[in-house]
Design a protein around this motif. Structure first.
Motif, mmCIF file in Angstrom:
data_model
loop_
_atom_site.group_PDB
_atom_site.id
_atom_site.type_symbol
_atom_site.label_atom_id
_atom_site.label_comp_id
_atom_site.label_asym_id
_atom_site.label_seq_id
_atom_site.Cartn_x
_atom_site.Cartn_y
_atom_site.Cartn_z
ATOM 1 N N GLY A 37 3.864 10.117 -5.282
ATOM 2 C CA GLY A 37 4.164 10.300 -4.061
ATOM 3 C C GLY A 37 2.741 10.993 -2.981
ATOM 4 O O GLY A 37 3.024 10.598 -1.742
ATOM 5 N N VAL A 38 1.893 11.481 -3.662
ATOM 6 C CA VAL A 38 0.925 11.730 -2.981
ATOM 7 C C VAL A 38 0.071 10.987 -2.241
ATOM 8 O O VAL A 38 -0.692 11.072 -1.125
ATOM 9 N N GLY A 39 0.093 9.770 -3.004
ATOM 10 C CA GLY A 39 -0.999 8.602 -2.239
ATOM 11 C C GLY A 39 -0.239 8.063 -1.235
ATOM 12 O O GLY A 39 -1.011 7.440 -0.267
ATOM 13 N N VAL A 40 1.065 8.373 -0.696
ATOM 14 C CA VAL A 40 1.508 8.053 0.638
ATOM 15 C C VAL A 40 0.642 8.614 1.679
ATOM 16 O O VAL A 40 0.391 7.866 2.810
ATOM 17 N N PHE A 85 0.792 -1.274 -0.051
ATOM 18 C CA PHE A 85 -0.051 0.038 0.025
ATOM 19 C C PHE A 85 0.889 1.237 -0.013
ATOM 20 O O PHE A 85 0.511 2.109 -0.837
ATOM 21 N N PHE A 86 2.028 1.087 0.675
ATOM 22 C CA PHE A 86 2.920 2.277 0.686
ATOM 23 C C PHE A 86 3.533 2.637 -0.480
ATOM 24 O O PHE A 86 3.653 3.725 -1.002
ATOM 25 N N LEU A 87 3.923 1.626 -1.069
ATOM 26 C CA LEU A 87 4.699 1.635 -2.630
ATOM 27 C C LEU A 87 3.653 2.059 -3.541
ATOM 28 O O LEU A 87 4.020 3.053 -4.273
ATOM 29 N N LEU A 88 2.454 1.698 -3.530
ATOM 30 C CA LEU A 88 1.559 2.241 -4.565
ATOM 31 C C LEU A 88 1.332 3.665 -4.175
ATOM 32 O O LEU A 88 0.993 4.370 -5.012
ATOM 33 N N GLY A 89 1.171 4.051 -2.781
ATOM 34 C CA GLY A 89 1.159 5.564 -2.563
ATOM 35 C C GLY A 89 2.436 6.280 -3.303
ATOM 36 O O GLY A 89 2.078 7.531 -3.694
ATOM 37 N N ILE A 90 3.737 5.628 -3.196
ATOM 38 C CA ILE A 90 4.652 6.515 -3.571
ATOM 39 C C ILE A 90 4.529 6.349 -5.341
ATOM 40 O O ILE A 90 4.864 7.549 -5.973
ATOM 41 N N ALA A 91 4.149 5.328 -5.836
ATOM 42 C CA ALA A 91 3.847 5.378 -7.038
ATOM 43 C C ALA A 91 2.944 6.562 -7.651
ATOM 44 O O ALA A 91 2.876 6.904 -8.965
#
Length: 232
Positions: free
Chosen positions: A206-209, A197-203
């Motif tokens: 970066g806002v998705g973090v 989930f954190f990596l998807l946020g970075i992808a």
């Protein structure tokens, strides 16, 4: 306990913190009064966290954004050679982050001050706990790695227990370890599931973090509530 009107803390039940003598007749009654946790449902924790985030997005997002900035500052101290800062203060801030989410989960009023409950409620306890946990985990990693990995996950509830239940540093550590050990793999899976989930946020530029972080924290808070405050 059912049939009484007196609230008690976990510290009042030595059979939970390791202080009860073998065969203590009060132990079964106390355990029954607190409830017995069932197996941790990892997917349910994330589903409920997502529902909570959608229902109260901006407060949870705002607090998590603020905490993310603090975590980044703590991480920067490691690059500056101040390796002791993050272990000492990490638990102080994460405990408040979890405590804010816990109040939301319980339907209680939650203010920005609750996000800093680690400072106002158990600052010294959390400083000592952070240092002791860090030393134990590092020594465990040196000793064939596996003991360190076990302790890193087994002590996951230490900081929130100190704030939520008012336990001392050793009581919080041992209560966390005793609670998590029977379900160590499930708690491990819950925490590791947060990585994609954190990596998807970075992808997501970066806002998705800042969406992934409250989702992960909420799932952990639900796991804590399920295991440390099980409902009958």
């Amino acid at each position: 306990a059912v049939g009484t009107d007196t609230w008690k803390t976990i510290a009042d039940f030595p059979e939970l913190t390791g202080g009860a003598p073998a065969g203590d007749p009060a132990a079964p009654a106390a355990a029954a009064a607190l409830g017995t946790p069932s197996k941790l449902d990892i997917i349910s924790c994330y589903e409920r966290s997502w529902a909570l985030l959608k229902a109260d997005f901006w407060p949870l997002f705002g607090v998590s954004f603020l905490m993310a900035m603090i975590y980044m500052c703590l991480g920067y101290t490691n690059y500056s050679g101040l390796f002791f800062v993050s272990p000492l203060l990490g638990g102080v801030f994460t405990s408040g982050h979890y405590y804010y989410f816990l109040r939301k989960i319980r339907g209680q009023p939650a203010t920005l001050g609750d996000a800093f409950a680690g400072i106002t409620k158990a600052f010294v306890t959390l400083l000592v706990a952070g240092l002791v946990v860090w030393v134990f985990v590092v020594v465990g990693l040196i000793c064939l790695i596996i003991p360190g990995l076990y302790l890193a996950f087994a002590y996951a509830f230490t900081y929130i227990l100190a704030v939520d239940k008012g336990l001392g540093f050793w009581e919080a550590m041992e209560t966390s370890r005793r609670t998590i050990t029977p379900q160590w793999w499930r708690v491990c899976g819950l925490i590791l599931l947060g990585i994609p989930f954190f990596l998807l946020g970075i992808a997501a530029l970066g806002v998705g973090v800042f969406v992934a972080l409250p989702l992960i924290v909420g799932a952990f808070a639900y796991a804590y509530e399920d295991l440390c405050n099980p409902k009958k």
